[in-house]
Design a protein around this motif. Structure first.
Motif, PDB file in Angstrom:
ATOM      1  N   THR A 199     -22.730 -67.306 101.695  1.00 44.68           N
ATOM      2  CA  THR A 199     -21.390 -67.169 102.272  1.00 44.68           C
ATOM      3  C   THR A 199     -20.450 -66.478 101.301  1.00 44.68           C
ATOM      4  N   HIS A 200     -20.561 -66.843 100.029  1.00 46.26           N
ATOM      5  CA  HIS A 200     -19.719 -66.234  98.995  1.00 46.26           C
ATOM      6  C   HIS A 200     -19.964 -64.735  98.918  1.00 46.26           C
ATOM      7  N   ARG A 201     -21.236 -64.341  98.950  1.00 47.21           N
ATOM      8  CA  ARG A 201     -21.561 -62.911  98.906  1.00 47.21           C
ATOM      9  C   ARG A 201     -21.030 -62.189 100.140  1.00 47.21           C
ATOM     10  N   SER A 202     -21.116 -62.843 101.311  1.00 50.18           N
ATOM     11  CA  SER A 202     -20.628 -62.227 102.547  1.00 50.18           C
ATOM     12  C   SER A 202     -19.124 -62.032 102.500  1.00 50.18           C
ATOM     13  N   VAL A 203     -18.419 -63.033 101.972  1.00 50.83           N
ATOM     14  CA  VAL A 203     -16.958 -62.935 101.870  1.00 50.83           C
ATOM     15  C   VAL A 203     -16.564 -61.803 100.931  1.00 50.83           C
ATOM     16  N   ILE A 204     -17.257 -61.694  99.802  1.00 52.44           N
ATOM     17  CA  ILE A 204     -16.962 -60.626  98.846  1.00 52.44           C
ATOM     18  C   ILE A 204     -17.238 -59.257  99.465  1.00 52.44           C
ATOM     19  N   ALA A 205     -18.364 -59.143 100.175  1.00 58.43           N
ATOM     20  CA  ALA A 205     -18.690 -57.871 100.823  1.00 58.43           C
ATOM     21  C   ALA A 205     -17.632 -57.497 101.859  1.00 58.43           C
ATOM     22  N   ALA A 206     -17.172 -58.484 102.638  1.00 59.43           N
ATOM     23  CA  ALA A 206     -16.137 -58.223 103.643  1.00 59.43           C
ATOM     24  C   ALA A 206     -14.834 -57.806 102.975  1.00 59.43           C
ATOM     25  N   ALA A 207     -14.517 -58.437 101.838  1.00 57.66           N
ATOM     26  CA  ALA A 207     -13.288 -58.091 101.117  1.00 57.66           C
ATOM     27  C   ALA A 207     -13.344 -56.654 100.607  1.00 57.66           C
ATOM     28  N   TYR A 208     -14.492 -56.263 100.051  1.00 59.41           N
ATOM     29  CA  TYR A 208     -14.640 -54.890  99.573  1.00 59.41           C
ATOM     30  C   TYR A 208     -14.559 -53.894 100.726  1.00 59.41           C
ATOM     31  N   GLU A 209     -15.171 -54.245 101.858  1.00 57.97           N
ATOM     32  CA  GLU A 209     -15.133 -53.363 103.020  1.00 57.97           C
ATOM     33  C   GLU A 209     -13.699 -53.203 103.526  1.00 57.97           C
ATOM     34  N   ASN A 210     -12.965 -54.309 103.557  1.00 59.95           N
ATOM     35  CA  ASN A 210     -11.574 -54.250 104.001  1.00 59.95           C
ATOM     36  C   ASN A 210     -10.721 -53.424 103.040  1.00 59.95           C
ATOM     37  N   LEU A 211     -10.984 -53.579 101.739  1.00 62.08           N
ATOM     38  CA  LEU A 211     -10.248 -52.803 100.750  1.00 62.08           C
ATOM     39  C   LEU A 211     -10.538 -51.314 100.899  1.00 62.08           C
ATOM     40  N   ALA A 212     -11.806 -50.982 101.137  1.00 62.50           N
ATOM     41  CA  ALA A 212     -12.171 -49.575 101.335  1.00 62.50           C
ATOM     42  C   ALA A 212     -11.481 -49.010 102.569  1.00 62.50           C
ATOM     43  N   GLY A 213     -11.445 -49.806 103.658  1.00 57.95           N
ATOM     44  CA  GLY A 213     -10.768 -49.360 104.873  1.00 57.95           C
ATOM     45  C   GLY A 213      -9.280 -49.173 104.651  1.00 57.95           C
ATOM     46  N   THR A 214      -8.663 -50.070 103.891  1.00 57.85           N
ATOM     47  CA  THR A 214      -7.236 -49.955 103.586  1.00 57.85           C
ATOM     48  C   THR A 214      -6.960 -48.677 102.793  1.00 57.85           C
ATOM     49  N   ASN A 215      -7.800 -48.385 101.814  1.00 59.71           N
ATOM     50  CA  ASN A 215      -7.622 -47.166 101.024  1.00 59.71           C
ATOM     51  C   ASN A 215      -7.760 -45.914 101.884  1.00 59.71           C
ATOM     52  N   GLN A 216      -8.697 -45.934 102.819  1.00 56.42           N
ATOM     53  CA  GLN A 216      -8.871 -44.791 103.719  1.00 56.42           C
ATOM     54  C   GLN A 216      -7.626 -44.560 104.561  1.00 56.42           C
ATOM     55  N   ILE A 217      -7.089 -45.641 105.136  1.00 58.85           N
ATOM     56  CA  ILE A 217      -5.904 -45.512 105.977  1.00 58.85           C
ATOM     57  C   ILE A 217      -4.717 -45.011 105.159  1.00 58.85           C
ATOM     58  N   HIS A 218      -4.564 -45.508 103.942  1.00 58.08           N
ATOM     59  CA  HIS A 218      -3.456 -45.067 103.094  1.00 58.08           C
ATOM     60  C   HIS A 218      -3.571 -43.570 102.769  1.00 58.08           C
ATOM     61  N   ARG A 219      -4.786 -43.116 102.469  1.00 53.05           N
ATOM     62  CA  ARG A 219      -4.970 -41.688 102.200  1.00 53.05           C
ATOM     63  C   ARG A 219      -4.659 -40.860 103.440  1.00 53.05           C
ATOM     64  N   ALA A 220      -5.094 -41.347 104.604  1.00 49.79           N
ATOM     65  CA  ALA A 220      -4.843 -40.619 105.850  1.00 49.79           C
ATOM     66  C   ALA A 220      -3.352 -40.547 106.161  1.00 49.79           C
ATOM     67  N   VAL A 221      -2.618 -41.617 105.895  1.00 48.14           N
ATOM     68  CA  VAL A 221      -1.172 -41.613 106.135  1.00 48.14           C
ATOM     69  C   VAL A 221      -0.484 -40.600 105.222  1.00 48.14           C
ATOM     70  N   LEU A 222      -0.893 -40.539 103.960  1.00 43.21           N
ATOM     71  CA  LEU A 222      -0.315 -39.550 103.047  1.00 43.21           C
ATOM     72  C   LEU A 222      -0.597 -38.131 103.535  1.00 43.21           C
ATOM     73  N   GLN A 223      -1.802 -37.896 104.046  1.00 45.69           N
ATOM     74  CA  GLN A 223      -2.133 -36.582 104.592  1.00 45.69           C
ATOM     75  C   GLN A 223      -1.311 -36.286 105.838  1.00 45.69           C
ATOM     76  N   LEU A 224      -0.966 -37.343 106.570  1.00 47.61           N
ATOM     77  CA  LEU A 224      -0.170 -37.192 107.777  1.00 47.61           C
ATOM     78  C   LEU A 224       1.263 -36.758 107.452  1.00 47.61           C
ATOM     79  N   LEU A 225       1.727 -37.136 106.274  1.00 50.35           N
ATOM     80  CA  LEU A 225       3.110 -36.846 105.877  1.00 50.35           C
ATOM     81  C   LEU A 225       3.285 -35.452 105.264  1.00 50.35           C
ATOM     82  N   GLU A 226       2.202 -34.776 104.942  1.00 49.69           N
ATOM     83  CA  GLU A 226       2.292 -33.501 104.236  1.00 49.69           C
ATOM     84  C   GLU A 226       2.755 -32.322 105.094  1.00 49.69           C
TER      85      GLU A 226
END
Length: 243
Positions: free
Chosen positions: A73-100
């Protein structure tokens, strides 16, 4: 009257005996000591190990199973956290590209180009509801990313004609009748995210569509917080472009 003499106990053994009596957990918590005691008892009594119910051993096995499950369970939670962080970074990069972009055509080009690549999408579409008499012929020159439809199309497309409310964001596998949205790429798109857009009073709604060849990229069970953030930024920018 018994004439049996008490058994002699060495000072070291007596000291150890008193320690065990005062703190039996010292022995019970040591697996190696417990195994040695059980083995010695079996040798003295002649009882086969298979016929002895080792309650402590069973308890230890259950504790080990619980520990294994907790670690999984601990490994699954960590994997989900990393996946969510990666998704957040993608959205943030896309928003910056949207503003250019500084022009609307560049804005649409970025949407189907850099932003689509950042979010790993196979298709991006911006659908605008418009009346036939109000449709601007210039819209057709802006490429495949921008499409128009008659009023009411968005709700019908999201609900598939069913009498249910259209949610602000819908994640699902693609239905067969999607050629209006994806055109020639319809056979390659297997899941989609539909984000309703409100352009303000007096304006017809819009729909931002993300399409993917991966049928599991957009699933109804997924969270929509990041897509809500992106579509909210996109909606505000579209209001600016539309004046």
């Amino acid at each position: 009257m018994s004439t049996q003499l008490p058994r002699a106990i060495s000072p070291l053994a007596e000291d150890l005996r008193e320690k065990i009596i005062s703190d039996p957990g010292m022995v019970l918590d040591d697996q190696d000591v417990m195994r040695a005691l059980i083995a010695a008892n079996e040798r003295n009594t002649g009882v086969a190990a298979a016929n002895v119910v080792d309650l402590r051993g069973l308890a230890m096995e259950r504790l080990e199973d619980r520990l294994d499950r907790l670690e999984d369970t601990h490994r699954s939670v960590i994997a989900a956290a990393y996946e969510n962080l990666a998704g957040t970074n993608q959205i943030h990069r896309a928003v910056l590209q949207l503003l250019e972009p500084t022009e609307f055509t560049e804005f649409l080009t970025a949407l189907s180009g850099d932003i689509a690549q950042t979010l790993r999408l196979d298709a991006v579409r911006l659908l605008l509801e418009t009346k036939v008499e109000d449709e601007d012929p210039a819209l057709k020159k802006l490429g495949d990313v921008l499409i128009t439809a008659e009023p009411g199309f968005i709700e019908t497309y999201i609900t598939a004609g069913r009498n249910i409310p259209a949610r602000p964001i819908t994640l699902r596998q693609v239905a067969p009748e999607t050629n209006v949205i994806y055109g020639d790429t319809e056979n390659f798109i297997h899941s989609e995210a539909l984000m309703q857009l409100d352009f303000g009073p007096g304006r017809l709604p819009g729909l931002l569509v993300f399409g993917s060849e991966d049928p599991h990229m957009f699933r109804p069970t997924q969270g929509t917080d990041l897509l809500q953030f992106f579509s909210g930024v996109f909606e505000k920018m579209m209001r600016r472009w539309l004046g």
